[in-house]
Design a protein around this motif. Structure first.
Motif, short mmCIF file in Angstrom:
data_model
loop_
_atom_site.label_atom_id
_atom_site.label_comp_id
_atom_site.label_asym_id
_atom_site.label_seq_id
_atom_site.Cartn_x
_atom_site.Cartn_y
_atom_site.Cartn_z
N CYS A 155 -1.43 -0.02 0.67
CA CYS A 155 -0.60 -1.24 1.14
C CYS A 155 0.49 -0.96 1.83
O CYS A 155 1.12 -2.03 2.54
N CYS A 157 0.19 2.70 -7.36
CA CYS A 157 0.69 1.39 -6.85
C CYS A 157 -0.02 0.45 -7.58
O CYS A 157 -1.12 0.56 -8.17
N CYS A 215 2.78 3.75 -0.59
CA CYS A 215 1.61 3.54 -0.99
C CYS A 215 0.78 3.85 0.20
O CYS A 215 0.81 3.17 1.31
N CYS A 235 -1.95 -2.02 -6.46
CA CYS A 235 -3.04 -2.22 -5.90
C CYS A 235 -4.12 -1.03 -5.96
O CYS A 235 -5.26 -1.14 -5.55
ZN LIG Z 1 -0.51 -0.20 -2.78
#
Ligand SMILES: [Zn+2]
Length: 79
Positions: free
Chosen positions: A41, A6, A38, A8
């Motif tokens: 998040c 991801c 994910c 993030c």
């Molecule tokens: Zn994420």
């Protein structure tokens, strides 16, 4: 299905989820769609092949298993 990491940096795991797919003014709900989610998040990652298949199915409408009504509300700060 293989997924990249991801944005993030979280790990993405394959899941089967319900997807509300928008076609024009209509929402078509697919069940058990393989998507990557994910773990950090919660972002959903759709595989291009999955999106294509949903689009195809949405146009064909040959596999409608049930119809549900979806309430659509106009957003406003009412309170
Ligand atoms: Zn994420």
């Amino acid at each position: 299905m293989k997924y990249d990491k991801c944005e993030c940096g979280g790990k993405i795991i394959g899941k089967k989820v319900r997807v509300d797919f928008r076609v024009g003014d209509e929402i078509i709900v697919f069940e058990d769609v393989p998507v990557g989610v994910c773990q950090v998040c919660g972002e959903r990652i759709y595989d291009a092949k999955v999106l294509k298949a949903m689009e195809h199915l949405a146009r064909g409408r040959k596999k409608v298993i049930k119809r549900i009504s979806v309430p659509v509300l106009e957003f406003s700060f009412a309170c």
